[in-house]
Structures are given as C-alpha cells and as structure tokens.
Scaffold this motif. Structure first.
Motif, short mmCIF file in Angstrom:
data_model
loop_
_atom_site.label_atom_id
_atom_site.label_comp_id
_atom_site.label_asym_id
_atom_site.label_seq_id
_atom_site.Cartn_x
_atom_site.Cartn_y
_atom_site.Cartn_z
N THR A 145 13.17 74.78 -39.63
CA THR A 145 13.17 74.83 -38.17
C THR A 145 12.68 76.19 -37.67
OG1 THR A 145 15.50 75.56 -38.12
CG2 THR A 145 15.07 73.19 -38.03
N VAL A 146 11.91 76.88 -38.51
CA VAL A 146 11.49 78.24 -38.17
C VAL A 146 10.45 78.31 -37.05
CG1 VAL A 146 9.68 78.39 -39.93
CG2 VAL A 146 10.90 80.45 -39.23
N LEU A 150 10.83 75.37 -31.18
CA LEU A 150 12.19 74.84 -31.08
C LEU A 150 13.15 75.83 -30.43
CD1 LEU A 150 12.51 73.24 -34.65
CD2 LEU A 150 12.04 72.07 -32.50
N ASN A 151 12.67 77.00 -30.05
CA ASN A 151 13.57 78.06 -29.59
C ASN A 151 14.48 77.64 -28.44
OD1 ASN A 151 12.57 79.74 -31.52
ND2 ASN A 151 11.42 81.06 -30.13
N ALA A 152 13.94 76.91 -27.47
CA ALA A 152 14.72 76.56 -26.28
C ALA A 152 15.84 75.57 -26.59
CB ALA A 152 13.81 75.99 -25.21
N TRP A 153 15.77 74.90 -27.75
CA TRP A 153 16.76 73.89 -28.10
C TRP A 153 17.82 74.42 -29.09
CZ3 TRP A 153 11.94 72.79 -26.52
CH2 TRP A 153 11.77 71.74 -25.62
N TYR A 200 5.15 81.10 -44.67
CA TYR A 200 6.14 80.60 -43.71
C TYR A 200 7.57 80.88 -44.16
CZ TYR A 200 4.77 77.87 -39.58
OH TYR A 200 4.39 77.48 -38.34
N PHE A 201 7.80 82.05 -44.69
CA PHE A 201 9.15 82.41 -45.12
C PHE A 201 9.95 82.83 -43.90
CE2 PHE A 201 6.11 83.31 -48.54
CZ PHE A 201 6.58 82.42 -49.51
N THR A 202 11.17 82.33 -43.80
CA THR A 202 11.95 82.48 -42.57
C THR A 202 12.04 83.92 -42.06
OG1 THR A 202 13.24 80.55 -43.22
CG2 THR A 202 14.16 81.94 -41.49
N PRO A 203 12.35 84.92 -42.90
CA PRO A 203 12.47 86.29 -42.37
C PRO A 203 11.19 86.79 -41.72
CG PRO A 203 13.43 86.15 -44.57
CD PRO A 203 12.68 84.86 -44.34
N ASP A 207 9.61 86.08 -36.64
CA ASP A 207 9.08 87.15 -35.80
C ASP A 207 7.57 86.95 -35.69
OD1 ASP A 207 8.13 89.49 -34.68
OD2 ASP A 207 9.48 90.80 -35.80
N PRO A 208 7.07 86.25 -34.65
CA PRO A 208 5.64 85.91 -34.57
C PRO A 208 4.69 87.09 -34.70
CG PRO A 208 6.88 84.64 -32.97
CD PRO A 208 7.84 85.64 -33.54
N PRO A 209 4.91 88.22 -34.00
CA PRO A 209 3.98 89.35 -34.18
C PRO A 209 3.94 89.86 -35.62
CG PRO A 209 5.29 89.65 -32.19
CD PRO A 209 5.90 88.50 -32.95
N LEU A 210 5.12 89.94 -36.25
CA LEU A 210 5.18 90.39 -37.65
C LEU A 210 4.43 89.41 -38.55
CD1 LEU A 210 6.22 92.09 -40.04
CD2 LEU A 210 8.33 90.71 -39.96
N TRP A 211 4.68 88.10 -38.34
CA TRP A 211 4.03 87.09 -39.17
C TRP A 211 2.51 87.16 -39.05
CZ3 TRP A 211 1.56 82.46 -37.30
CH2 TRP A 211 1.15 81.59 -38.33
N ARG A 212 1.99 87.30 -37.83
CA ARG A 212 0.55 87.40 -37.64
C ARG A 212 -0.03 88.61 -38.37
NH1 ARG A 212 1.65 85.20 -32.44
NH2 ARG A 212 1.98 87.26 -31.54
N GLN A 213 0.69 89.73 -38.31
CA GLN A 213 0.22 90.93 -39.01
C GLN A 213 0.23 90.72 -40.52
OE1 GLN A 213 -1.09 93.80 -37.72
NE2 GLN A 213 -1.00 92.72 -35.75
#
Length: 489
Positions: A145-146, A150-153, A200-203, A207-213
């Motif tokens: 569910t990362v 889904l954040n608003a739910w 797509y590891f949860t940690p 964090d979208p900005p971190l993941w993109r980097q």
C-alpha cells in the motif's frame, strides 16, 4: 595529442570497470525483474474487482438526498466523484471532493462516517470477498500500500480472507472502502518483479522526492556504464585486422566470460542505452512532461455545473432497469444530470437522473461540450476511435474503446478523449505526453501495436532483448568479481 588520447582511454576503462561492477548487478536485476513484470503487475484493486465485490443494491434506495449528503460532507463545489453503494450492508454515499479528500455519508440518516473499527472492517471485507475473514492489523503503510494515491484513505485495516489463495484486503479505517487486494502468489512474484525493478521498497517509496532521486541516481550512472562500455567495445573490435588468437572469428581479443560481455554488449548496445535512458525518464525529471488529465477548472467547465446540487434521482426506475446494480455514480455533463449505473459484471448504463431513461450521446453533442475544456482553442478534428492506436491502447492499462477523440489547435496540441457511452472525459494527451510515450513507453516496454496485435510477437521480442541484456550484465558481474578477487589476493 597522443598522450591526451591515452589518458582519455585510461579514464574510459577505469570508469567502465569500477562503476560497471555495481552497475551490472543493477542492470541484471532490472532485466530479470522486467520479465516478471511482463506477466505480474503490482497489486491493485481493479475497477472490475471492486464492482464484483460490492453487494447488489436491490431496493436499497437512500433516504437521504444527494444534496443533503454533499451538505453533510461540507462541500463548497460539486465533487469529483459522488456515488451511492453499500458498505457491507449499509447504504452510503461515497464522495471525493475537489481537493481529493474522501467522505462517506450514511444514506439512511445523513451522518458522516469518519472512522471504521477493526470489527466493521472485517465484516465489510468478508461480505466483499464472500468468504470467512479475520483482521490482521491496522497499518498506515506497508509494502503493498506504499503508493501515495492511497494517502487520503489511510490508515488501512489489513484483513485476511480464508479462500485458499492467501488473499488479503485493505479496508480504509476512515471510510470503510476496500482499497486494495493482494494474493500470496502475487506478493511472491512482486518481490521478484515490481518491487526491485521500481526500487519500490517501503522506506524509499513512501518519500516521493527521495524515491525519484534514488531512481535517477541509480539509472543515471548505469547509463554512463553503458555508454563507456559501447565506446570500449567498439575500440576493441576488429573487423579487418583480426586478432590472431581472438574469439568470434578473431574480431574480439577476449575469451570466456569477457568475450560474452564484449559480444553481448555490442549486440544490445543501442537497446541498452535507450532502455536505461528511458528508465531514467520514468520519474519525469524536473517535470519535463505534462500530466495525463485536464485540470479541475477545465473539468468543471465541461460538467457545466459547479453547485452542490443534484436532482433527486428516480431510484425505483433505476433499480428496475438495472436489477444487479452495484454502484450508482452521479455526474454532470454539459449541464445535464446523469446516473452512471454499474452492475457486478462491470457494465455501465448511462441514465437520465430525473427520468431514469437511457441517455444516448451524439458525437456532435459531446464535441460541443468538449470545447469548454479549452475555451480559447478551436476544435480541429473530432472522430470516434474504435481500435487501439499509438497513443490510446490497452496494453497493461484499461482504456475505453470506442472513444471520442477531439483535437484542439492550441500551442500544446491537446487531444481530449471522451467516453461516448457515459459522456465523461476519459483522458488527455498533448505534444509533451506523446513525446513521452515514445521516449519512455516505446523504448522501455516496446509496446508497439505492430507487436501487441500479434502476441506472442511482443513476448518473443522482449524475451530476446532481456536475454541479451542479462547475458551482458551477468558476464560483467563475473568479470568484475574475478577482478576484485584478484585485487583482494
């Protein structure tokens, strides 16, 4: 000059050798996981699965009007989504407002439902799956569910279903909606597919900005490894003055794993460079490419109605016309109130909200309505598209067909896609998105209609390219490991 070229070659070899040791591990992982992703997608609750899991509405007409429900939700404009369904055995209005926030209103008394406990979530999941269920835990975010949609739910109750497939459902603790389903086999294959391929590891992914980097700083250096490798591969290739004791007919000076690396690297050189570059583009660096949808203001103009009002639907007529109705969505198109009634098989009928009679849209009507999406631009073309084309196709993603495509003469070259059955906007494209289609999707997934229309042609091409890439990267891993081993000894 000769000394300068010698220094360049030395750095070329050093960069490829030492960056390649780690880079080949990543590249091999991406190729293997990519093959898995061809057949197993990241877990999601599809629209067909969601509708099949909802209970039939039968004669469960709401006592509360849509207007009252919107008032109870505290809306100041007609929402993005307003629908009537059953939450377990409880009739509710589901609302997503213009800010993307979900609201659930009890359709019997108009009260807001703002929390759903574990017992209620278990009952909802059991009714949805039609099998025994038990509550496992409540989580804000886990591996399946990362995604941030889904954040608003959140938070989400995780419910295990006793169906022999290891199914788990995630039910929103805020609204009681079933948001995601996973199965044991799906979870297993995703650990070999989407999770490593997308990093797509949860940690990281939470964090979208971190993941993109992370994506850019892993795929970017791997692209450098590929380019330097091609350069070296060409320098070490002889077609005329062949190596006396070389391999591949004397064209390569190498033998064994090094020869495999040399030959596979050259065979898949351009493919590898474009493939890695497209992977880098997948996260849309610096937002170079536009979004897929129209903005909220354009959609409100298209609806032709912004107030928090909706005529009292002809519920009895609707239930009679669609006896297996699972969901009734309320929407406006060009100032006309509509009911979009979906059954358990995923079929949707478009009905007039007041009379309950079927609505049949004319192409000219929808084209006129589409002009409100871009009021400063003119429509240059409008046509019903019946089959997949290069920009609207169903490979690994649902697409409405037939679809009305409306083209505009604006600077961006916008196209609007409209569902001719419901009248709703189904998608948007412009020059930027169409460029992205070729730079990312075509190069990375080879989702060309010439291949997709003749499966397994697409599968064969993807397997062949993946095998070449795997041979190149695995041979590089072996060569790099042996060199490190020699250094260590």
């Amino acid at each position: 000059m000769h000394g300068g070229w010698k220094a360049i070659r030395r750095w070329l070899y050093l960069i490829h050798r030492w960056m390649g040791i780690a880079g080949c591990v990543l590249i091999a992982m991406w190729f293997v996981s990519g093959v898995v992703m061809m057949y197993v997608a990241f877990p999601s609750l599809t629209e067909a699965e969601r509708l099949a899991g909802l209970s039939p509405l039968v004669a469960a007409a709401p006592r509360v009007t849509p207007d009252t429900a919107m008032h109870s939700a505290g809306l100041d404009a007609f929402p993005r989504n307003l629908r009537f369904e059953l939450a377990g055995d409880r009739p509710v209005y589901r609302i997503v407002d213009r800010r993307g926030r979900p609201h659930t209103i009890d359709a019997t008394d108009g009260t807001r439902i703002e929390a759903v406990d574990a017992d209620a979530a278990r009952a909802i999941a059991q009714r949805f799956a039609r099998a025994p269920a038990h509550w496992l835990d409540t989580t804000d975010r886990d591996q399946w569910t990362v995604p941030n949609g889904l954040n608003a739910w959140r938070p989400l109750h995780r419910i295990a279903i006793d169906d022999g497939h290891g199914t788990e459902l995630y039910v929103s603790a805020r609204t009681g909606e079933v948001m995601r389903d996973t199965q044991r086999a799906e979870r297993f294959w995703n650990w070999l597919g989407s999770v490593p391929h997308w990093l797509y590891f949860t940690p990281i992914r939470k964090d979208p900005p971190l993941w993109r980097q992370v994506v850019m700083w892993t795929s970017g250096p791997c692209l450098v490894v590929a380019v330097t490798g091609i350069w070296i591969g060409i320098l070490r290739l002889r077609v005329r003055r062949r190596f006396a004791h070389g391999s591949v007919g004397g064209m390569s000076p190498y033998h064994g794993w090094m020869a495999w690396h040399h030959v596979a690297g050259l065979a898949g050189a351009l493919f590898l460079v474009f493939w890695l570059a497209s992977g880098w583009l997948s996260v849309n660096p610096n937002q170079w490419f536009s979004g897929r949808g129209f903005d909220d203001a354009a959609l409100q103009r298209y609806a032709g109605h912004a107030a928090t009002t909706f005529p009292q639907p002809a519920w009895r007529e609707v239930m009679t016309r669609v006896p297996d109705a699972r969901e009734i969505r309320m929407a406006w198109v060009g100032g006309r109130a509509l009911l979009l009634v979906s059954d358990g098989a995923g079929r949707t009928q478009t009905l007039d909200a007041v009379t309950g009679t079927p609505v049949v849209w004319q192409t000219a009507e929808l084209t006129r309505a589409a002009t409100t999406l871009l009021p400063k631009a003119a429509v240059t073309d409008s046509a019903i598209q019946h089959h997949d084309d290069a920009y609207w196709y169903r490979h690994h993603s649902p697409r409405t067909l037939p679809v009305l495509r409306v083209r505009f003469d604006d600077v961006a070259g916008t196209w609007a896609y409209i569902d001719p059955a419901t009248g709703l906007v189904a998608g948007r494209s412009d020059d930027s998105r169409r460029t992205y289609r070729w730079l990312f999707h075509a190069v990375h997934s080879w989702d060309l209609n010439a291949l997709l229309r003749h499966r397994p042609a697409w599968d064969i091409v993807m397997w062949l390219l993946s095998l070449i890439g795997t041979a190149m990267s695995v041979s590089g891993i072996v060569v790099g490991y042996r060199r490190l081993k020699r250094k260590a000894s």
